[in-house]
Design an enzyme around this catalytic site. Sequence first.
Site, PDB file in Angstrom:
ATOM      1  CD  GLU A 193      -2.801  -1.187  -0.049  1.00  0.00           C
ATOM      2  OE1 GLU A 193      -3.085  -0.107  -0.612  1.00  0.00           O
ATOM      3  OE2 GLU A 193      -3.168  -2.294  -0.485  1.00  0.00           O
TER       4      GLU A 193
ATOM      5  CG  HIS B 158      -1.038   1.298  -4.416  1.00  0.00           C
ATOM      6  ND1 HIS B 158      -0.852   1.082  -5.763  1.00  0.00           N
ATOM      7  CD2 HIS B 158      -1.469   0.115  -3.900  1.00  0.00           C
ATOM      8  CE1 HIS B 158      -1.149  -0.177  -6.062  1.00  0.00           C
ATOM      9  NE2 HIS B 158      -1.526  -0.780  -4.935  1.00  0.00           N
TER      10      HIS B 158
ATOM     11  CG  ASP C 247      44.035 -34.977   1.942  1.00  0.00           C
ATOM     12  OD1 ASP C 247      43.102 -34.286   2.395  1.00  0.00           O
ATOM     13  OD2 ASP C 247      44.614 -35.878   2.582  1.00  0.00           O
TER      14      ASP C 247
END
Length: 403
Positions: free
Chosen positions: A23, A26, A205
């Site tokens: 909101e 907006h 390794d």
Amino acid sequence: MMSYSFGVLLFGLGIAVTIALHEWGHFATARFFGMKVRRFFVGFGPTVFSFKRGETEYGFKLIPLGGFCDIAGMTNQDEVTEDEKPRAMVNKPWWQRVIVLLGGIIMNLIVATTVLYGLAVTSGLPDPNPDTTAVVGQTGCVAPAQKPTGELEACTGVGPAGGAGLKAGDRIIAADGNNLESFAELREYVMAKPDETVSLTVVRDGQEIMTDIVVASAQRLNEKGELHTVGAIGVTSAPLDLFKTYGPVEAIGATANFSATVVGDTLRGLAAFPAKIPGVVAAIFGAERQLDGPVSVVGASRVGGELVERSMWPMFFMMLASLNFFLAFFNLVPLPPLDGGHIAVVLYEKVRDFFRRLRGLAPAGPADYSKLMPITIGFAAILMGVGAIVIIADVVNPIRIFG
């Protein structure tokens, strides 16, 4: 239990913040273009509390299932005062109206990608190309048989793998010269070789070594629950590292790529949404709840609680990001009262006036929303009905991702 309840409340808070930010998208764009915002509320129903600052009233309502930003003159049916008319939304240029209507959607996309970027540089995002090489987790004895319950019988000793010198962390890349892509491939290969010698290529390794192992013979249950003879060497897989952490710059591209994947999943989910509603209805009456089915605010918060209870914070925030993507694209559906429906009306006005100009006519002004009221009311009723069904299912037969 405390952590579960905390997770439920926290995800519910995340949803409320998501709605508020939607909101606010907006609100901010409307204010930027000089429109008057009368009210900015999170929630629906009775007002819990509110306050007024300037010309806008801010507040929270009782039911946290949405929110609204009341912009003066959002449609031609919205009554405006003489003072409001110059700042009414319907009297602003079409492109400004579209940007304001897209403001919440854009905000959801920003929130979603920001959350994913945060995950990318901290706990990591799902690796699009994970290393699935068979890595030894631990070695042990081989149980001679499996009980009807599925449990393995007791065993002793170091097992074939341990006896041959395999160690935790060893990477098994081949068996008898055949390349292996995963631990599953190693398992299948070994299971087919009871009482045979298998030569494994192991990386330890950084060096490749060859290890010959005499595969043990063991009795295991097949898919029909019947015992049959398989090979086993007494080795378990190390957990796969399916997530990858990125640096601040590298994370930008990784976030974009993963966001594209989530958007695709979201769009497919939206397309499949209507077909899944009957399954949700059936779940209310005792049918099994589908994990990929729709969930409400209630159900999503419960899942959030389960994730926090197990300290699965990355998944918690990933679900919150997914929710923001869903809200963004759901609001783009071109039906009122969703944002996409209002955008469709504005674009219709623009196209209509274009053809009117070709005919030498003046623009016709804002579209008559009264003609859309049956569609608006009908679609709103459907949304409310579906929402109620999903909420009931989430209460009586909730989705439980951990069983």
